[in-house]
Design an enzyme around this catalytic site. Structure first.
Site, PDB file in Angstrom:
ATOM      1  N   CYS A  30      26.835  82.482  62.524  1.00 11.57           N
ATOM      2  CA  CYS A  30      25.987  83.250  63.447  1.00 11.57           C
ATOM      3  C   CYS A  30      26.468  83.096  64.894  1.00 11.57           C
ATOM      4  O   CYS A  30      26.350  82.022  65.481  1.00 11.57           O
ATOM      5  CB  CYS A  30      24.539  82.765  63.293  1.00 11.57           C
ATOM      6  SG  CYS A  30      23.393  83.357  64.548  1.00 11.57           S
ATOM      7  N   CYS A  33      23.830  82.047  67.388  1.00 12.92           N
ATOM      8  CA  CYS A  33      23.492  80.638  67.151  1.00 12.92           C
ATOM      9  C   CYS A  33      24.485  79.724  67.859  1.00 12.92           C
ATOM     10  O   CYS A  33      24.104  78.726  68.474  1.00 12.92           O
ATOM     11  CB  CYS A  33      23.493  80.314  65.659  1.00 12.92           C
ATOM     12  SG  CYS A  33      22.282  81.219  64.687  1.00 12.92           S
TER      13      CYS A  33
END
Length: 122
Positions: A30, A33
């Site tokens: 991600c 993230c």
């Protein structure tokens, strides 16, 4: 304070032993993230009285499901055992600090009363 890896094995113990726990739900694939990670680390260093945990949603799918995580990154605040979700997405540093200030300012007797009332309505 460095972040703590949270797993199904240590999650409940960490929550039980801590007044406030922030939980970052993330995954290695991600991009947002990975961008949020350094922000989370910096804020953790300025708030040593709070446990900053990280849950790898790929490795800890049961924990992610228990919190209803459908998009990442996502942050949960757990204060005195009561979990509250922040809006999903990578929070800017200031927004994360504001979230912490809000968590610190909660009247937990009032929060527990609302939780209890919501539970009896179902």
């Amino acid at each position: 304070m460095a972040t703590v890896e949270l797993t199904g094995e240590n999650f409940q113990q960490v929550v039980d032993e801590s007044d406030i726990v922030l939980v970052d739900f993330w995954a290695g694939w991600c991009g947002p993230c990975r961008m949020f990670g350094p922000v989370y680390e910096r804020v953790s260093e300025r708030n040593p009285d709070i446990v900053f945990g990280k849950v790898d949603t790929e490795a800890q799918q049961e924990l992610a499901q228990a919190f209803g995580i459908s998009s990442i990154p996502a942050v949960a605040v757990i204060r005195e055992g009561v979990a509250m979700m922040a809006p999903p997405g990578a929070l800017p540093e200031r927004a994360l600090e504001d979230l912490i200030a809000q968590a610190r300012g909660l009247d937990m007797n009032e929060v527990r009363g609302r939780v209890d009332a919501a539970g009896t309505e179902q």
